[in-house]
Design a protein around this motif. Structure first.
Motif, PDB file in Angstrom:
ATOM      1  N   LEU A  55     -22.287  30.652  62.619  1.00 27.80           N
ATOM      2  CA  LEU A  55     -23.603  31.392  63.060  1.00 27.80           C
ATOM      3  C   LEU A  55     -23.789  31.105  64.390  1.00 27.80           C
ATOM      4  CD1 LEU A  55     -26.021  31.229  60.133  1.00 27.80           C
ATOM      5  CD2 LEU A  55     -24.538  33.099  60.821  1.00 27.80           C
ATOM      6  N   ALA A  56     -23.836  29.901  65.032  1.00 23.79           N
ATOM      7  CA  ALA A  56     -24.240  29.665  66.520  1.00 23.79           C
ATOM      8  C   ALA A  56     -23.072  30.012  67.205  1.00 23.79           C
ATOM      9  CB  ALA A  56     -24.473  28.008  66.489  1.00 23.79           C
ATOM     10  N   GLU A  57     -21.797  29.835  66.802  1.00 25.51           N
ATOM     11  CA  GLU A  57     -20.798  30.315  67.840  1.00 25.51           C
ATOM     12  C   GLU A  57     -20.423  31.991  67.731  1.00 25.51           C
ATOM     13  OE1 GLU A  57     -17.488  28.122  66.137  1.00 25.51           O
ATOM     14  OE2 GLU A  57     -18.239  26.279  66.914  1.00 25.51           O
ATOM     15  N   THR A  58     -21.071  32.531  66.566  1.00 24.87           N
ATOM     16  CA  THR A  58     -20.838  34.087  66.514  1.00 24.87           C
ATOM     17  C   THR A  58     -21.874  34.484  67.802  1.00 24.87           C
ATOM     18  OG1 THR A  58     -19.867  34.186  64.601  1.00 24.87           O
ATOM     19  CG2 THR A  58     -21.170  36.134  65.462  1.00 24.87           C
ATOM     20  N   GLN A 109     -28.223  40.660  61.339  1.00 25.54           N
ATOM     21  CA  GLN A 109     -28.972  39.313  60.917  1.00 25.54           C
ATOM     22  C   GLN A 109     -28.320  38.255  60.940  1.00 25.54           C
ATOM     23  OE1 GLN A 109     -29.413  40.766  56.715  1.00 25.54           O
ATOM     24  NE2 GLN A 109     -31.443  41.410  57.140  1.00 25.54           N
ATOM     25  N   ARG A 110     -26.830  37.959  60.992  1.00 30.75           N
ATOM     26  CA  ARG A 110     -25.990  36.857  61.242  1.00 30.75           C
ATOM     27  C   ARG A 110     -26.194  36.660  62.389  1.00 30.75           C
ATOM     28  NH1 ARG A 110     -22.826  35.206  57.017  1.00 30.75           N
ATOM     29  NH2 ARG A 110     -22.800  36.649  55.195  1.00 30.75           N
ATOM     30  N   ILE A 111     -25.944  37.411  63.654  1.00 33.76           N
ATOM     31  CA  ILE A 111     -26.170  37.067  65.057  1.00 33.76           C
ATOM     32  C   ILE A 111     -27.645  36.626  65.452  1.00 33.76           C
ATOM     33  CG2 ILE A 111     -26.101  38.121  67.395  1.00 33.76           C
ATOM     34  CD1 ILE A 111     -23.941  40.113  66.295  1.00 33.76           C
ATOM     35  N   GLU A 112     -28.459  37.191  64.794  1.00 32.47           N
ATOM     36  CA  GLU A 112     -29.818  36.693  65.100  1.00 32.47           C
ATOM     37  C   GLU A 112     -30.193  35.514  64.431  1.00 32.47           C
ATOM     38  OE1 GLU A 112     -32.251  39.846  63.680  1.00 32.47           O
ATOM     39  OE2 GLU A 112     -32.441  40.915  65.640  1.00 32.47           O
ATOM     40  N   HIS A 135     -21.143  36.566  71.181  1.00 40.15           N
ATOM     41  CA  HIS A 135     -21.601  37.796  71.492  1.00 40.15           C
ATOM     42  C   HIS A 135     -22.284  37.912  72.785  1.00 40.15           C
ATOM     43  CE1 HIS A 135     -20.303  40.462  67.791  1.00 40.15           C
ATOM     44  NE2 HIS A 135     -19.852  39.129  67.575  1.00 40.15           N
ATOM     45  N   GLN A 136     -23.437  36.811  72.961  1.00 39.27           N
ATOM     46  CA  GLN A 136     -24.141  36.763  74.000  1.00 39.27           C
ATOM     47  C   GLN A 136     -23.311  36.537  75.225  1.00 39.27           C
ATOM     48  OE1 GLN A 136     -27.907  34.555  72.346  1.00 39.27           O
ATOM     49  NE2 GLN A 136     -27.517  34.217  74.483  1.00 39.27           N
ATOM     50  N   ALA A 137     -22.394  35.809  75.150  1.00 43.49           N
ATOM     51  CA  ALA A 137     -21.466  35.640  76.405  1.00 43.49           C
ATOM     52  C   ALA A 137     -20.587  37.020  76.820  1.00 43.49           C
ATOM     53  CB  ALA A 137     -20.598  34.431  76.071  1.00 43.49           C
ATOM     54  N   ALA A 138     -20.249  37.513  75.811  1.00 41.06           N
ATOM     55  CA  ALA A 138     -19.652  38.866  76.195  1.00 41.06           C
ATOM     56  C   ALA A 138     -20.453  40.260  76.706  1.00 41.06           C
ATOM     57  CB  ALA A 138     -18.781  39.400  74.860  1.00 41.06           C
TER      58      ALA A 138
END
Length: 181
Positions: free
Chosen positions: A44-47, A70-73, A51-54
């Protein structure tokens, strides 16, 4: 937790492997039971970070499905302590796999802890416990993923009942390719 039918099919597959010349022995992976929560926290943290870094999240949040969003949040709610604990579990599990592969060529386990549920089912029973289908089907994948070991899922099942199933075979990283029959 493992459905009794899945256990029976896995044990039958191991007997078939033994009949065809494989030597079967149990291995000890005592920290593997800790790996599901740890792998979830890491994933979850790495996802979220990816997504933020990209630049995809939160800028394109409205383009994600509800489940992915939901998973990203949820990844943003993983604490540093939970993430570091996950890395510690990962280190222990990886060391256990290395130790196990000193004595065996492959580790065999069920692909999923339950038979394939009916189409559209949202939960399944394992003994007296009701578990969500997505969680039940992902639990063994997470254990393998945190170990960082290559694996292949080999389809199989019970021809008499038509129940699908399968086995997962883990191998040492960078091991020579060996044909599995």
């Amino acid at each position: 937790k493992l459905d009794p039918e899945v256990r029976r099919l896995t044990e039958a597959a191991l007997r078939d492997m033994q009949k065809n010349g494989a030597t079967i022995s149990e291995v000890s992976l005592p920290h593997l039971h800790e790996s599901v929560e740890a792998a979830t926290h890491l994933s979850l943290a790495e996802t979220r970070h990816l997504h933020q870094a990209a630049g995809y999240f939160p800028a394109h949040a409205n383009e994600y499905s509800d489940e992915v969003l939901q998973r990203i949040e949820a990844g943003g709610k993983i604490t540093a302590v939970e993430y570091l604990e996950g890395l510690a579990v990962q280190k222990r599990v990886r060391a256990e796999f290395v130790a196990a592969f000193a004595n065996v060529d492959a580790i065999v386990a069920p692909s999923t802890p339950v038979p394939a549920p009916p189409s559209g089912a949202e939960s399944i029973q394992i003994g007296a416990e009701e578990i969500g289908v997505v969680s039940a089907r992902a639990v063994l994948n997470r254990r393998g993923n945190i170990a960082g070991r290559p694996a292949i899922a080999v389809p199989g099942g019970d021809p008499s009942s038509g129940a699908p199933g399968g086995r997962r075979l883990w191998r040492p990283s960078f091991a020579a390719v060996t044909r599995v029959r």
